[in-house]
Each structure stands twice: as C-alpha cells, then as structure tokens.
Design an enzyme around this catalytic site. Structure first.
Site, PDB file in Angstrom:
ATOM      1  N   ARG A 167      11.299  13.712   5.377  1.00 20.74           N
ATOM      2  CA  ARG A 167      10.372  12.690   5.223  1.00 20.74           C
ATOM      3  C   ARG A 167       9.269  12.956   6.391  1.00 20.74           C
ATOM      4  NH1 ARG A 167      11.826  12.153   0.909  1.00 20.74           N
ATOM      5  NH2 ARG A 167      12.584  10.101  -0.283  1.00 20.74           N
TER       6      ARG A 167
ATOM      7  N   ASP B 267       7.770  20.036   3.962  1.00 16.42           N
ATOM      8  CA  ASP B 267       7.568  19.665   2.510  1.00 16.42           C
ATOM      9  C   ASP B 267       6.976  18.367   2.323  1.00 16.42           C
ATOM     10  OD1 ASP B 267       7.810  20.368  -0.268  1.00 16.42           O
ATOM     11  OD2 ASP B 267       9.472  18.710  -0.267  1.00 16.42           O
TER      12      ASP B 267
ATOM     13  N   GLU C 288       1.077  11.126   3.155  1.00 20.63           N
ATOM     14  CA  GLU C 288       0.987  11.744   1.752  1.00 20.63           C
ATOM     15  C   GLU C 288       0.815  10.891   0.705  1.00 20.63           C
ATOM     16  OE1 GLU C 288       4.687  14.141   1.324  1.00 20.63           O
ATOM     17  OE2 GLU C 288       5.727  12.313   0.889  1.00 20.63           O
TER      18      GLU C 288
ATOM     19  N   HIS D 286       5.690  18.173  -1.197  1.00 22.18           N
ATOM     20  CA  HIS D 286       6.872  17.053  -1.483  1.00 22.18           C
ATOM     21  C   HIS D 286       7.537  17.565  -2.880  1.00 22.18           C
ATOM     22  CE1 HIS D 286       8.745  13.230  -0.258  1.00 22.18           C
ATOM     23  NE2 HIS D 286       9.533  13.873  -1.026  1.00 22.18           N
TER      24      HIS D 286
HETATM   25  P1  NAD Z   1      22.517  11.723   2.556  1.00 23.32           P
HETATM   26  O1  NAD Z   1      22.506  10.291   2.610  1.00 23.32           O
HETATM   27  O2  NAD Z   1      23.541  12.656   1.556  1.00 23.32           O
HETATM   28  O3  NAD Z   1      22.379  12.638   4.105  1.00 23.32           O
HETATM   29  C1  NAD Z   1      21.875  12.287   5.043  1.00 23.32           C
HETATM   30  C2  NAD Z   1      22.613  12.445   6.167  1.00 23.32           C
HETATM   31  O4  NAD Z   1      21.727  12.067   7.515  1.00 23.32           O
HETATM   32  C3  NAD Z   1      23.688  11.372   6.404  1.00 23.32           C
HETATM   33  O5  NAD Z   1      24.876  12.091   6.495  1.00 23.32           O
HETATM   34  C4  NAD Z   1      23.674  10.344   7.587  1.00 23.32           C
HETATM   35  O6  NAD Z   1      24.683  10.158   8.399  1.00 23.32           O
HETATM   36  C5  NAD Z   1      22.439  11.688   8.574  1.00 23.32           C
HETATM   37  N1  NAD Z   1      21.879  10.812   9.412  1.00 23.32           N
HETATM   38  C6  NAD Z   1      21.289   9.714   9.450  1.00 23.32           C
HETATM   39  N2  NAD Z   1      20.556   9.508  10.620  1.00 23.32           N
HETATM   40  C7  NAD Z   1      20.654  10.678  11.580  1.00 23.32           C
HETATM   41  C8  NAD Z   1      20.367  11.011  12.709  1.00 23.32           C
HETATM   42  N3  NAD Z   1      19.786  10.208  13.552  1.00 23.32           N
HETATM   43  N4  NAD Z   1      20.969  12.111  13.210  1.00 23.32           N
HETATM   44  C9  NAD Z   1      21.576  12.975  12.421  1.00 23.32           C
HETATM   45  N5  NAD Z   1      22.003  12.519  11.072  1.00 23.32           N
HETATM   46  C10 NAD Z   1      21.692  11.421  10.478  1.00 23.32           C
HETATM   47  O7  NAD Z   1      21.078  12.007   1.953  1.00 23.32           O
HETATM   48  P2  NAD Z   1      20.486  13.398   1.437  1.00 23.32           P
HETATM   49  O8  NAD Z   1      20.986  13.430  -0.133  1.00 23.32           O
HETATM   50  O9  NAD Z   1      21.202  14.819   1.933  1.00 23.32           O
HETATM   51  O10 NAD Z   1      19.023  13.399   1.533  1.00 23.32           O
HETATM   52  C11 NAD Z   1      18.357  13.450   3.140  1.00 23.32           C
HETATM   53  C12 NAD Z   1      17.009  13.158   2.724  1.00 23.32           C
HETATM   54  O11 NAD Z   1      16.279  14.205   2.227  1.00 23.32           O
HETATM   55  C13 NAD Z   1      16.546  11.799   2.031  1.00 23.32           C
HETATM   56  O12 NAD Z   1      16.956  10.787   2.680  1.00 23.32           O
HETATM   57  C14 NAD Z   1      15.150  12.037   1.766  1.00 23.32           C
HETATM   58  O13 NAD Z   1      14.431  11.664   2.884  1.00 23.32           O
HETATM   59  C15 NAD Z   1      15.171  13.576   1.670  1.00 23.32           C
HETATM   60  N6  NAD Z   1      14.800  14.010   0.490  1.00 23.32           N
HETATM   61  C16 NAD Z   1      13.686  15.152   0.010  1.00 23.32           C
HETATM   62  C17 NAD Z   1      13.494  15.606  -0.920  1.00 23.32           C
HETATM   63  C18 NAD Z   1      12.297  16.375  -1.213  1.00 23.32           C
HETATM   64  O14 NAD Z   1      11.925  16.854  -2.225  1.00 23.32           O
HETATM   65  N7  NAD Z   1      11.583  17.007   0.015  1.00 23.32           N
HETATM   66  C19 NAD Z   1      14.306  15.226  -2.175  1.00 23.32           C
HETATM   67  C20 NAD Z   1      15.059  14.304  -1.736  1.00 23.32           C
HETATM   68  C21 NAD Z   1      15.722  14.041  -0.927  1.00 23.32           C
END
Ligand code: NAD
Length: 329
Positions: free
Chosen positions: A233, A257, A262, A293
């Site tokens: 994000r 990304d 945005e 994105h």
């Molecule tokens: P997920 O919930 O499976 O994993 C996120 C991880 O981050 C969790 O294990 C959590 O414990 C950890 N976390 C939270 N705060 C933290 C911190 N301060 N330090 C270290 N670790 C921390 O989520 P995911 O499915 O892997 O997705 C992750 C993120 O990717 C989403 O929240 C979203 O923002 C982003 N995303 C981006 C796109 C894209 O197209 N660019 C698409 C989907 C998701």
C-alpha cells in the site's frame, strides 16, 4: 439463480461470463458501487457481489434483508467497509476472497527487483542515446543477495519461496512466525533486516504499525546499495522521504506498485495535472519503477477473484456453508 455484481471493472467481465456459463447461473453486472441508491437494483436477485472500499450505509443492509438476500460478498481481501453488527442484525453472512493469487503479486515484486538489480532503467536510458558503453552498468547476481521480507503472510510467503528458489538468502519480519515457511526464510528483527538486506520487499497491510514505515530514519538504516520494493500500500512509504533518500544515494532504487494518493487515477487514464508532484519526481528517476497498482493483475488472479466470490454466493443461496466466511450467523 440470479446474482447481481456491483462495481464491475472491464477486465473482470470475460471471467464473469465464463463462470456464468460454466455454472449455469445468470449474472448481471453494473458499473456502480453498492450504496443506498443502487441497492434497489438487487430486488429480484438471489445474491449480490461487490468490491469497494467505501462503507456500506445502514439502508443497504436493511434493503438487502427485505429483498430476501442472505449474504454480503466482497470479491476482495478487505472487508472493513462492512459493519458486522448491521450484518448480524439483518441476517447477512459476510464473505471475502482472502487470497486470489499471492503468486501474482510475488512474481511482480520479483520481476521489478530483478529489473532494478540489473539496472535496466539505466540500460534503457543508454540505448535511447545509442550509448553502448558499459561503465556504471556492472550488476550483481541474485543468489549473492539477502532479501528482507517485511510481512511474510500469503504474498510475503510466496515471495520467500521465489527468492529461495533462486538461491538468495531470505530473512523476514512478521509478528506471526509460520512454521511452513521455515524452509524458505529465517525470521529476524526489523532493524537487522533493514541493515542487512540488499532487497527490502514489503507485503504488510496498511495499519498503525506500517503507515509511514519507510521514512527518512528508515532509509538511513538501509544499505546504500539496497532496493525497496513496495507491492503493498502506498501509505507505507513516505514518498518525499524516499525522493530525498534516493537523491542523497542512501538507497539504490525503488519499485512502487501503489502510491498514497492514487485514488483519483486508480485504473483510469490520468491527466498530467492529476498526478502529484512527488509521483512525477519519482517517475523521472531511472532507478525507480512505478506500476499502476496492478501487481495482482494476472489471468489466474482475475479468474479466482471472480469465481471464489461467486461460488460463495451460490453456496449461501443453496443453504450451504461458504468457503470464505468472515462472519457467520
Ligand atoms: P496477509 O494477511 O496474508 O499477510 C500480511 C502479513 O503482514 C501478516 O502475516 C501480518 O502478520 C504481517 N504484518 C502486519 N503488520 C506487520 C508489521 N508491522 N511488520 C511485519 N509484518 C507485519 O496479507 P497478504 O494477502 O499477503 O497481502 C499483503 C498486502 O498486500 C495486503 O494487505 C495489501 O495491502 C497488499 N496487496 C497488494 C496487491 C497489489 O496488487 N499490489 C494485491 C493484493 C494485496
């Protein structure tokens, strides 16, 4: 059975048509998002499906209940636009699509990291000038590098597997330590990760602990040869501090990304005056890669996003337990 899908994007339509034909379920798509004015269109449908970040107004829950609809299906990871108390009051089961394709985002992050490591932005600049000299283009090889993953969940875990397969050393920070990732990474603390990683790749949600996580102080801790990859994000990275760090050569480059501001040009043709100044400054740097994105945007992810949501609508309408229930009656 008839399902109404709100806020349908053009790229989703072919996968919706395919799912509809395969499942023999009629699906109507509308561009508008679900709100108190558009909820009336759901009358006569058996279920609904939507994606949006704007909160649902109380009238939406009440109307859906009156129309006999039993669910709220968000075809996306987040569901913070849904008020669970109102969902409970109006007998609505909430489902989401928690992981439509972690590999899609992980592969995009890896691709951008490889482009940065091989200095391809500088290659392009030189080729534009017909400059075939090599000075300044020496690169390194990926298995010599340490990759630091901040947030090793679905996407961070998939990222660890990819880099590990290429022979890189992978370290990670995450409050949750997942035993199934132990073949691919070693957990460490955030400071050690920032100081030792050659590629720092962020895969956390935007929350209190990650907002502005990459700021002036963070960049000073990183290696001057390190690259930052943000596929999560925009609000996780302070763009002005990133520009300053790149100008001061505190880090070597970045791939983004997502950007904090945005919203107004998300999946749109933008005009130059809509683009924030920090974004323009980053875009002009050969060691910065910006993508719209779209890291998730693969055939597999789109198909899963559509099908996983609609499969759960069908399950609930048929009185069965959905696969991705986030709140059950
Ligand atoms: P997920 O919930 O499976 O994993 C996120 C991880 O981050 C969790 O294990 C959590 O414990 C950890 N976390 C939270 N705060 C933290 C911190 N301060 N330090 C270290 N670790 C921390 O989520 P995911 O499915 O892997 O997705 C992750 C993120 O990717 C989403 O929240 C979203 O923002 C982003 N995303 C981006 C796109 C894209 O197209 N660019 C698409 C989907 C998701």
């Amino acid at each position: 059975m008839k399902i109404l899908m709100y806020a349908v994007l053009e790229p989703e339509k072919k996968y919706i048509k395919q799912w509809s034909e395969e499942n023999g379920v009629e699906v109507k798509c509308v561009d508008e998002r679900l709100n108190k004015d558009t909820v009336k269109w759901a009358k006569g449908f058996d279920g609904i499906d939507f994606q949006q970040t704007q909160p649902l107004e109380p009238e939406v829950y009440q109307a859906l209940h009156e129309y006999g609809i039993k669910q709220l299906t968000a075809r996306m990871v987040g569901y913070d636009m849904i008020d669970f108390d109102l969902a409970k009051k109006y007998d609505l089961i909430v489902t989401n699509v928690p992981a439509y394709s972690p590999r899609a985002i992980a592969e995009m992050g890896l691709t951008q990291a490889l482009r940065l490591v091989r200095k391809l932005g500088y290659y392009d600049q030189r080729m534009d000038k017909l400059d075939f000299r090599w000075a300044g283009l020496e690169s390194t090889e990926i298995y010599n590098l340490t990759v630091g993953i901040i947030g090793a969940g679905h996407i961070g875990g998939a990222t660890a597997q990819l880099y590990s397969a290429l022979g890189a050393k992978v370290i990670a920070t995450d409050p949750i330590h997942r035993v199934e990732l132990s073949p691919y990474l070693e957990y460490t603390d955030q400071d050690t990760l920032l100081k030792t990683a050659d590629i720092v790749t962020v895969h956390t949600p935007l929350n209190d602990s990650t907002t502005n996580l990459f700021n002036a102080a963070t960049f000073k801790k990183m290696k001057s040869t390190a690259y930052l990859i943000n596929m999560a994000r925009g609000g996780i990275v302070n763009a002005n501090d990133l520009i300053a760090a790149l100008q001061a050569k505190e880090i070597a480059g970045a791939a983004l990304d997502t950007l904090a501001d945005e919203g107004q040009f998300f999946e749109k043709q933008a005009t130059a005056d809509e683009i924030p100044e920090d974004y323009k400054a980053l875009r002009a740097m050969p060691n910065v890669l910006i993508s719209p994105h779209s890291a998730f945007y693969t055939d597999t992810a789109m198909k899963n996003m559509v099908a996983m949501g609609l499969d759960d609508v069908v399950a609930i309408v048929n009185g069965k337990r959905p696969q991705f229930e986030v709140y059950g009656k």
